[in-house]
Design an enzyme around this catalytic site. Structure first.
Site, mmCIF file in Angstrom:
data_model
loop_
_atom_site.group_PDB
_atom_site.id
_atom_site.type_symbol
_atom_site.label_atom_id
_atom_site.label_comp_id
_atom_site.label_asym_id
_atom_site.label_seq_id
_atom_site.Cartn_x
_atom_site.Cartn_y
_atom_site.Cartn_z
ATOM 1 N N ARG A 136 101.102 -5.331 48.776
ATOM 2 C CA ARG A 136 102.132 -4.730 49.753
ATOM 3 C C ARG A 136 101.960 -5.748 51.163
ATOM 4 O O ARG A 136 100.926 -6.027 51.632
ATOM 5 C CB ARG A 136 101.644 -3.245 50.123
ATOM 6 C CG ARG A 136 102.282 -2.761 51.408
ATOM 7 C CD ARG A 136 103.855 -2.759 50.922
ATOM 8 N NE ARG A 136 104.400 -1.658 51.829
ATOM 9 C CZ ARG A 136 105.101 -1.946 53.081
ATOM 10 N NH1 ARG A 136 104.993 -3.085 53.691
ATOM 11 N NH2 ARG A 136 105.577 -1.184 53.819
ATOM 12 N N GLU B 132 113.922 1.101 50.532
ATOM 13 C CA GLU B 132 113.301 1.372 49.353
ATOM 14 C C GLU B 132 114.341 1.398 48.154
ATOM 15 O O GLU B 132 115.459 1.538 48.310
ATOM 16 C CB GLU B 132 113.167 2.893 49.462
ATOM 17 C CG GLU B 132 112.553 3.756 48.090
ATOM 18 C CD GLU B 132 111.104 2.738 48.005
ATOM 19 O OE1 GLU B 132 110.741 2.363 47.038
ATOM 20 O OE2 GLU B 132 110.128 3.364 48.907
ATOM 21 N N ARG C 188 96.908 -0.810 46.188
ATOM 22 C CA ARG C 188 97.601 -2.092 46.443
ATOM 23 C C ARG C 188 96.847 -2.821 47.298
ATOM 24 O O ARG C 188 96.383 -2.449 48.285
ATOM 25 C CB ARG C 188 99.033 -1.876 46.815
ATOM 26 C CG ARG C 188 100.091 -0.970 45.833
ATOM 27 C CD ARG C 188 101.278 -0.824 46.517
ATOM 28 N NE ARG C 188 101.585 0.068 47.728
ATOM 29 C CZ ARG C 188 102.481 0.292 48.344
ATOM 30 N NH1 ARG C 188 103.694 -0.173 47.709
ATOM 31 N NH2 ARG C 188 102.353 1.125 49.609
#
Length: 308
Positions: free
Chosen positions: A64, A72, A114
């Protein structure tokens, strides 16, 4: 990776304006132009792009990008957001199948597992290999907005805000049809919880105290026309009537009824040859050997400080 290049910022300050000079690099606009390649970084191969701000590297590790939020596109319970597909395609075109370099901040992982990173992409520019920060490229081109819900490197945070202002001025991407981009929901933290000091939120009221994303960005203290430069990094106009600047030497300046639009910069001049719309005094204010300025809102709350 060795230190490869010297940071170059095409930032032009004048008494009344601030501008960023664009450079074309491998078909995308890049202006942040080039930070030092990180002295300590991990080399990785971008095998897949999930969306604009999330990639997959090596053997399935999700990364990320820190400090940027793109619309999104793959949320299991939410629709694809406006400009999400374009942001994903932009990152896919330039990162997928490429070698990238990762640099980290305080926290290396989010709650989803992440990896959190600044992603550097090597590019050929005028016969040399340069390194561009993809987190910044997304913001500059309007594919994402600055994500400051959690603090990250202060120097990057400042530059990211400047790049977002530049994209808004040119009405790029997210900013082409509105003044406020859609922010991806369910975004993850990129570091410790923000504080009011490090990431001020424009026009957010907490216990009747309003904070603003207005900052002192520089003080030109040399010469007979000194000036202090103030910029609105927020998304809404701010009326400065009654706001004050205080210098460490004990001098005060009170703003007249003037509104600072989003991204707009103003300067307040002083010195024997002071010119411009806002003149503090024809006396010197800023000490050549070092000084400090404090910006107060109309209620006497500290909005920004600058020291050199």
């Amino acid at each position: 990776m060795n230190r490869l290049i010297v940071a170059v910022f095409f930032m032009i300050f004048s008494a009344i304006a601030f501008a960023l000079s664009l450079v074309i690099v491998n078909s995308f606009l890049y202006d942040f132009a080039f930070f030092d390649g990180p002295a300590t970084s991990d080399e990785a191969f971008c095998s897949r792009v999930v969306n604009g701000d999330t990639i997959v590297i090596n053997d399935g590790v999700y990364v990320r990008l820190i400090g940027v939020n793109t619309p999104e596109t793959v949320h299991p319970s939410k629709p694809v957001e406006q400009f999400g597909k374009e942001a994903s395609e932009f990152t896919r075109t330039h990162l997928e199948g490429k070698t990238v370099y990762l640099m980290y901040d305080q926290n290396r992982q989010d709650k989803y597992g992440r990896l959190l990173a600044y992603v550097w992409l090597p590019v050929e520019f005028r016969g040399e290999t340069k390194y561009v920060l993809w987190n910044a490229v997304l913001i500059l081109n309007g594919y994402g907005n600055v994500y400051t819900d959690f603090a990250f490197k202060e120097e990057y945070m400042e530059k990211f805000r400047e790049l977002e202002c530049h994209a808004r001025k040119l009405r790029l991407g997210l900013w082409s049809t509105s003044t406020e981009p859609q922010k991806a929901q369910g975004s993850t933290s990129t570091g410790p919880q923000k504080t009011q000091e490090s990431t001020p939120v424009e026009s957010q009221e907490t216990e009747d105290v309003k904070t603003y994303n207005v900052k002192i960005v520089t003080i030109q203290y040399k010469g007979k026309d000194e000036y202090i430069v103030i910029q609105n990094f927020g998304t809404s106009p701010v009326n400065l009537a009654g706001w004050k600047i205080f210098s460490k030497g004990g001098q005060w300046y009170t703003f007249p009824n003037i509104t600072l639009d989003p991204c707009e910069i103003i300067s307040v001049h002083s010195g024997p040859e002071a010119t411009g719309t806002l003149v503090w005094t024809n006396q010197y204010i800023w000490n050549d050997k070092g000084d400090k300025a404090t910006l107060y809102d109309v209620n006497g709350n500290v909005v920004s400080e600058y020291e050199y």
